[in-house]
Design an enzyme around this catalytic site. Structure first.
Site, short mmCIF file in Angstrom:
data_model
loop_
_atom_site.label_atom_id
_atom_site.label_comp_id
_atom_site.label_asym_id
_atom_site.label_seq_id
_atom_site.Cartn_x
_atom_site.Cartn_y
_atom_site.Cartn_z
N HIS A 106 0.82 -1.22 0.00
CA HIS A 106 0.00 0.00 0.00
C HIS A 106 0.85 1.27 0.00
O HIS A 106 0.40 2.32 -0.47
CB HIS A 106 -0.94 -0.01 1.20
CG HIS A 106 -2.06 -1.00 1.07
ND1 HIS A 106 -3.17 -0.76 0.29
CD2 HIS A 106 -2.23 -2.24 1.59
CE1 HIS A 106 -3.99 -1.80 0.35
NE2 HIS A 106 -3.45 -2.73 1.14
N GLU A 159 -8.41 5.74 -6.62
CA GLU A 159 -7.37 6.07 -7.60
C GLU A 159 -7.91 6.91 -8.75
O GLU A 159 -7.29 7.02 -9.81
CB GLU A 159 -6.74 4.79 -8.16
CG GLU A 159 -7.64 3.94 -9.03
CD GLU A 159 -8.50 2.95 -8.25
OE1 GLU A 159 -8.96 1.96 -8.85
OE2 GLU A 159 -8.70 3.17 -7.03
#
Length: 389
Positions: free
Chosen positions: A277, A307
């Site tokens: 991550h 995103e």
């Protein structure tokens, strides 16, 4: 009436101590704003410097007099740092350069005072000290004047007041050099007693303005944090939507075209799964940096969610928006060297504003983004037309 310098300095110390305690506990402890911190530091340094001057005429003058000069210079530097901190959020200004210059100036004043027989000379290093005070306070005035118009209703009066004090210290410096510390002009207009009285009056008046300004700074910072994404520094979704809706109303009123771009990082989940991550977060920050390096100051860019990012480009058609998208991807490729893993490519959906509802334009760009994904990703696709609201 003859002003007694010693009495005025004692009174100044009492006033400064009272103001410091009130300002520190009532304003700084409550707001924790950068400006209130620097103003508290300035009051404390001015208080300490004035206290050091009380030792003039004693055997301690040899070190107390130069120390008083240096503390006063550092106090003026704190005022400058506080004024500079007001522009931090808007322009990225920092106090690092401020303190490099202040420390250098304080060093010069220290050497000049130490070499000017401070044991018997109450005005050891006087010319350097007065010139430095004029410089520091003048820079504070400039910082306040350079704040964006409408930043606060007291910015202009404060800038003018600081400018007047800077001019006064410059006048003291010139009179000191030409007339000397015992000259009639210097003693009548720019003497220590007059300066102490003037400083004490300004300290009282300005401190009340400082409290209001510190509260405004905290409110501004909180407002900025509320509309910014903590990871990328871009607008968050709600912040973007509010500003974009307002901008679209303005563009619609003037008949100016515009375009909206939705961007989505390709295979982002694979980056998280394979590299962790932290790598995903770095990808988001790097893409945000690529956007910031591409867009104009009039454009809006925000993190829409996960995103996915969104850009509003006033005055741009869809073809121009496509050029912007390609430039962002090129900038992202240039930033690859700073990453320890392959950065994801980006797909774009572009829709014209055409006076449509913001949600409808986003929906049209989302359809175009879906087509870009379906066509193999890493490309920009134009929407045929905005969907109906």
């Amino acid at each position: 009436m003859v002003l007694d310098t010693l009495t005025l300095r004692v009174a100044f110390g009492a006033v400064a101590l009272t103001l410091f305690l009130l300002f520190y506990f009532d304003t700084y402890r409550r707001t924790r704003s950068a400006y209130s911190f620097w103003w508290s530091a300035a009051i404390a340094l001015f208080l300490a410097g004035s206290s050091a001057y009380l030792l003039n005429g004693t055997i301690h003058q040899i070190w107390a007099n130069p120390l008083g000069n240096v503390l006063a210079v550092l106090g003026a530097g704190s005022v400058w740092a506080g004024a500079r901190s007001l522009r931090t959020v808007a322009s990225g200004a920092t106090t690092a350069g401020t303190w490099h210059l202040t420390a250098g100036a304080a060093g010069v004043v220290t050497v000049a005072s130490a070499l000017d027989t401070p044991a018997t000379n109450n005005w050891a290093g006087g010319a350097w000290f007065l010139a430095t005070m004029a410089l520091m306070i003048g820079l504070s005035s400039l910082e306040l004047w350079r704040l964006p118009s409408g930043y606060t209703r007291i910015q202009r009066p404060m800038a003018l007041a600081a400018g007047a004090v800077a001019v006064y210290y410059l006048g003291r410096c010139v009179a000191f050099i030409i007339d000397g510390p015992r000259g009639q002009v210097f003693l009548t207009v720019f003497g220590s007693a007059q300066t102490t009285l003037l400083t004490m009056m300004l300290l009282v008046v300005v401190s009340f303005s400082m409290a209001a300004l510190s509260n405004e700074q905290v409110t501004r910072e909180l407002r900025t944090r509320a509309i910014r994404d903590g990871l990328t520094g871009l607008l968050n979704r709600s912040g973007f939507m509010d500003l974009a809706a307002e901008e679209m109303r303005r563009l619609d009123g003037t008949g100016t075209p515009g375009a909206l771009v939705l961007a989505d990082l390709d295979h982002f989940k694979a980056v998280n799964d394979r590299y962790g991550h932290a790598a995903g977060d770095q990808s988001l920050r790097t893409f945000a940096a690529a956007c910031a390096a591409t867009i104009r100051s009039t454009d809006l860019v925000g993190r829409y969610g996960g995103e996915e990012f969104v850009l509003l480009l006033p005055g741009a058609g869809t073809v121009q928006a496509e050029v912007v998208a390609r430039q962002i991807s090129r900038n992202l490729e240039d930033l690859q060297a700073s990453a320890d893993f392959p950065l994801p490519t980006v797909s774009y959906g572009i829709a014209p504003l055409d006076g449509g509802d913001l949600n409808a334009v986003i929906a049209a760009a989302d359809v175009a983004l879906y087509r870009a994904k379906a066509q193999g990703r890493n490309r920009a696709v134009l929407a045929d037309q905005p969907l109906a609201g």
